[in-house]
Scaffold this motif. Structure first.
Motif, PDB file in Angstrom:
ATOM      1  N   HIS A 230       0.823  -1.209   0.000  1.00  0.00           N
ATOM      2  CA  HIS A 230       0.000   0.000   0.000  1.00  0.00           C
ATOM      3  C   HIS A 230       0.857   1.258   0.000  1.00  0.00           C
ATOM      4  CE1 HIS A 230      -4.148  -1.413   0.209  1.00  0.00           C
ATOM      5  NE2 HIS A 230      -3.687  -2.429   0.913  1.00  0.00           N
ATOM      6  N   ARG A 231       2.001   1.225   0.671  1.00  0.00           N
ATOM      7  CA  ARG A 231       2.899   2.380   0.646  1.00  0.00           C
ATOM      8  C   ARG A 231       3.401   2.608  -0.780  1.00  0.00           C
ATOM      9  NH1 ARG A 231       6.193   6.043   3.563  1.00  0.00           N
ATOM     10  NH2 ARG A 231       6.870   7.405   1.873  1.00  0.00           N
ATOM     11  N   SER A 232       3.757   1.531  -1.456  1.00  0.00           N
ATOM     12  CA  SER A 232       4.202   1.649  -2.840  1.00  0.00           C
ATOM     13  C   SER A 232       3.081   2.170  -3.737  1.00  0.00           C
ATOM     14  CB  SER A 232       4.687   0.283  -3.344  1.00  0.00           C
ATOM     15  OG  SER A 232       5.088   0.348  -4.690  1.00  0.00           O
ATOM     16  N   ASP A 233       1.859   1.674  -3.506  1.00  0.00           N
ATOM     17  CA  ASP A 233       0.707   2.150  -4.273  1.00  0.00           C
ATOM     18  C   ASP A 233       0.475   3.639  -4.039  1.00  0.00           C
ATOM     19  OD1 ASP A 233       0.247  -0.357  -5.291  1.00  0.00           O
ATOM     20  OD2 ASP A 233      -1.399  -0.849  -3.930  1.00  0.00           O
ATOM     21  N   PHE A 234       0.642   4.065  -2.795  1.00  0.00           N
ATOM     22  CA  PHE A 234       0.487   5.490  -2.474  1.00  0.00           C
ATOM     23  C   PHE A 234       1.520   6.325  -3.232  1.00  0.00           C
ATOM     24  CE2 PHE A 234       1.838   9.195  -0.031  1.00  0.00           C
ATOM     25  CZ  PHE A 234       0.635   9.865   0.178  1.00  0.00           C
ATOM     26  N   ASP A 235       2.762   5.874  -3.213  1.00  0.00           N
ATOM     27  CA  ASP A 235       3.822   6.619  -3.892  1.00  0.00           C
ATOM     28  C   ASP A 235       3.553   6.736  -5.393  1.00  0.00           C
ATOM     29  OD1 ASP A 235       5.174   6.970  -1.514  1.00  0.00           O
ATOM     30  OD2 ASP A 235       6.515   5.265  -1.824  1.00  0.00           O
ATOM     31  N   ASP A 236       2.916   5.717  -5.960  1.00  0.00           N
ATOM     32  CA  ASP A 236       2.654   5.696  -7.407  1.00  0.00           C
ATOM     33  C   ASP A 236       1.344   6.368  -7.783  1.00  0.00           C
ATOM     34  OD1 ASP A 236       5.002   4.321  -7.910  1.00  0.00           O
ATOM     35  OD2 ASP A 236       4.068   2.345  -7.825  1.00  0.00           O
ATOM     36  N   THR A 237       0.577   6.812  -6.775  1.00  0.00           N
ATOM     37  CA  THR A 237      -0.719   7.437  -7.081  1.00  0.00           C
ATOM     38  C   THR A 237      -0.841   8.789  -6.375  1.00  0.00           C
ATOM     39  OG1 THR A 237      -1.773   6.168  -5.275  1.00  0.00           O
ATOM     40  CG2 THR A 237      -1.890   5.234  -7.500  1.00  0.00           C
ATOM     41  N   ILE A 238      -1.418   8.802  -5.206  1.00  0.00           N
ATOM     42  CA  ILE A 238      -1.672  10.054  -4.488  1.00  0.00           C
ATOM     43  C   ILE A 238      -0.375  10.806  -4.180  1.00  0.00           C
ATOM     44  CG2 ILE A 238      -2.629  11.025  -2.352  1.00  0.00           C
ATOM     45  CD1 ILE A 238      -4.586   8.588  -2.386  1.00  0.00           C
ATOM     46  N   GLY A 239       0.671  10.071  -3.854  1.00  0.00           N
ATOM     47  CA  GLY A 239       1.964  10.700  -3.599  1.00  0.00           C
ATOM     48  C   GLY A 239       2.596  11.276  -4.851  1.00  0.00           C
ATOM     49  N   ASP A 241       0.728  12.978  -7.097  1.00  0.00           N
ATOM     50  CA  ASP A 241      -0.265  13.940  -7.578  1.00  0.00           C
ATOM     51  C   ASP A 241       0.236  15.373  -7.447  1.00  0.00           C
ATOM     52  OD1 ASP A 241      -2.584  15.267  -8.311  1.00  0.00           O
ATOM     53  OD2 ASP A 241      -3.592  14.911  -6.407  1.00  0.00           O
ATOM     54  N   ASP A 242       0.956  15.859  -8.467  1.00  0.00           N
ATOM     55  CA  ASP A 242       1.523  17.203  -8.378  1.00  0.00           C
ATOM     56  C   ASP A 242       0.517  18.299  -8.710  1.00  0.00           C
ATOM     57  OD1 ASP A 242       1.306  16.731 -11.083  1.00  0.00           O
ATOM     58  OD2 ASP A 242       3.447  16.930 -11.526  1.00  0.00           O
ATOM     59  N   GLN A 243      -0.711  17.903  -9.139  1.00  0.00           N
ATOM     60  CA  GLN A 243      -1.743  18.895  -9.432  1.00  0.00           C
ATOM     61  C   GLN A 243      -2.765  19.025  -8.294  1.00  0.00           C
ATOM     62  OE1 GLN A 243      -3.304  18.841 -13.596  1.00  0.00           O
ATOM     63  NE2 GLN A 243      -2.043  16.997 -13.801  1.00  0.00           N
ATOM     64  N   ASP A 270      -7.001  21.381   3.318  1.00  0.00           N
ATOM     65  CA  ASP A 270      -5.984  22.219   2.691  1.00  0.00           C
ATOM     66  C   ASP A 270      -5.553  21.549   1.386  1.00  0.00           C
ATOM     67  OD1 ASP A 270      -3.833  23.700   1.881  1.00  0.00           O
ATOM     68  OD2 ASP A 270      -2.759  23.628   3.792  1.00  0.00           O
ATOM     69  N   ILE A 271      -6.057  22.042   0.269  1.00  0.00           N
ATOM     70  CA  ILE A 271      -5.786  21.382  -1.021  1.00  0.00           C
ATOM     71  C   ILE A 271      -4.368  21.635  -1.521  1.00  0.00           C
ATOM     72  CG2 ILE A 271      -8.207  21.395  -1.687  1.00  0.00           C
ATOM     73  CD1 ILE A 271      -7.597  23.760  -3.518  1.00  0.00           C
ATOM     74  N   SER A 272      -3.613  22.481  -0.828  1.00  0.00           N
ATOM     75  CA  SER A 272      -2.228  22.741  -1.233  1.00  0.00           C
ATOM     76  C   SER A 272      -1.227  21.865  -0.481  1.00  0.00           C
ATOM     77  CB  SER A 272      -1.878  24.213  -1.011  1.00  0.00           C
ATOM     78  OG  SER A 272      -1.868  24.534   0.370  1.00  0.00           O
ATOM     79  N   ALA A 273      -1.683  21.200   0.586  1.00  0.00           N
ATOM     80  CA  ALA A 273      -0.782  20.377   1.407  1.00  0.00           C
ATOM     81  C   ALA A 273      -0.676  18.965   0.834  1.00  0.00           C
ATOM     82  CB  ALA A 273      -1.283  20.331   2.843  1.00  0.00           C
ATOM     83  N   THR A 274       0.514  18.412   0.794  1.00  0.00           N
ATOM     84  CA  THR A 274       0.734  17.050   0.297  1.00  0.00           C
ATOM     85  C   THR A 274       0.166  16.035   1.277  1.00  0.00           C
ATOM     86  OG1 THR A 274       2.787  17.744  -0.792  1.00  0.00           O
ATOM     87  CG2 THR A 274       2.470  15.375  -0.427  1.00  0.00           C
ATOM     88  N   PRO A 275      -0.715  15.130   0.838  1.00  0.00           N
ATOM     89  CA  PRO A 275      -1.283  14.113   1.738  1.00  0.00           C
ATOM     90  C   PRO A 275      -0.187  13.238   2.346  1.00  0.00           C
ATOM     91  CG  PRO A 275      -2.541  14.238  -0.292  1.00  0.00           C
ATOM     92  CD  PRO A 275      -1.306  15.060  -0.510  1.00  0.00           C
ATOM     93  N   ILE A 276      -0.443  12.750   3.552  1.00  0.00           N
ATOM     94  CA  ILE A 276       0.513  11.914   4.277  1.00  0.00           C
ATOM     95  C   ILE A 276       0.010  10.477   4.315  1.00  0.00           C
ATOM     96  CG2 ILE A 276       1.544  11.466   6.546  1.00  0.00           C
ATOM     97  CD1 ILE A 276       1.377  14.493   7.060  1.00  0.00           C
TER      98      ILE A 276
END
Length: 311
Positions: A230-239, A241-243, A270-276
């Motif tokens: 799931h961490r890898s999936d996050f990095d390849d998707t939501i992580g 997301d530069d837009q 906060d739509i400008s903060a990178t999700p954790i």
């Protein structure tokens, strides 16, 4: 896209013919409401007790299916009845119904489901009372503890304040392959749909994408859904997301939930903060799990005994 609600549907839910149904659901602490693509999923004990669309209601007829004297599994019945019997693994040792048997079973289940749905929208009390009874019988045979835990966490954490560090905005978020930020691939190199258990936000608007585990077996090294996957999936998707498209989508979901009265008006994304990316453990003896992932540098969200979330 979640939160892609028509104004007409939202009006029906707040001031129209669906208002009494929503009010009944919100007054019932055993149920949870989740926003989808112009429809709502209502959960009970982790199962979908009702889907509300602008013109229709849906209750899964297979909750009425508690087995068959000949031992036909649900999946075999569904595939044979829909003409997809070739999709059944030829190595299966479980019995396969004939076309007529499968059609008869499905027809009977449809009849029971349609009879139940007819109580809506005029009589939500009768619908939910009977639907819960049907699902209780089903859960008595096939339990889904992690989904149940997930729902309890969602209903218990609806505000980020002194009672809880995080407010849950969504559960079971799927990143479809058509999302521009989804670069994930499966083992065959094909585009992959990635799913995340809980999306939550803290009091300053910071989003958390949480992978929930209910027992250690669910996080074993050979489990295709373990934390590292799931961490890898996050990095390849939501992580990736530069837009900030994901954050914007979740903000829309939060806005609809606030309009419906599910979340307080104070919730802010906060739509400008990178999700954790974070992990949480809802099973017994969480200390070992929490310490393990803290040592690995991951954000750990504690699930307290009362299901409140603590950073």
């Amino acid at each position: 896209m979640r939160g892609n609600f028509s104004q007409k549907f939202l009006t029906e839910l707040t001031n129209g013919k669906l208002r009494d149904v929503i009010k009944y659901i919100l007054d019932d602490t055993e149920m949870d409401v989740q926003v989808r693509d112009n429809y709502l999923n209502i959960y009970y004990k982790g199962g979908n007790i009702l889907r509300i669309k602008p013109q229709t209601f849906f209750f899964d007829k297979f909750y009425f299916y508690l087995g068959h004297p000949n031992g036909y599994p649900k999946s075999h019945i569904e595939k044979v009845a829909s003409g997809k019997e070739k999709e059944i693994n030829h190595r299966t040792t479980r019995p396969i119904p004939s076309k007529s048997e499968a059609m008869d079973i499905v027809s009977n289940l449809d009849m029971m489901s349609n009879k139940l749905i007819q109580y809506l929208p005029e009589n939500p009390e009768k619908f939910f009372s009977q639907a819960k009874s049907v699902m209780d019988s089903w859960f008595g045979i096939w339990s889904h503890q992690e989904r149940h835990d997930q729902q309890e966490i969602s209903t218990t954490n609806r505000s980020a304040d002194s009672n809880s560090d995080l407010a849950v905005i969504d559960i079971e978020f799927a990143v479809s392959t058509n999302k521009p930020y989804n670069k994930a691939k499966n083992k065959s190199g094909k585009d992959k749909v990635c799913r995340f258990d809980i999306i939550a936000v803290d009091h300053v608007g910071q989003l958390y994408v949480i992978e929930l585990k209910q027992n250690e077996a669910a996080d074993s090294i050979d489990n295709s859904a373990n934390v590292q996957v799931h961490r890898s999936d996050f990095d390849d998707t939501i992580g990736n997301d530069d837009q900030n498209l994901f954050a914007q989508e979740i903000a829309q979901v939060a806005a609809i939930k606030k309009t419906l009265g599910i979340l307080p008006k104070s919730i802010h994304v906060d739509i400008s903060a990178t999700p954790i990316f974070a992990v949480a453990y809802s099973g017994d003896n969480p200390e070992i799990f929490n310490e393990k992932y803290r040592n690995e540098g991951l954000c750990v969200i504690e699930v307290l005994a009362d299901r409140k979330l603590k950073k």
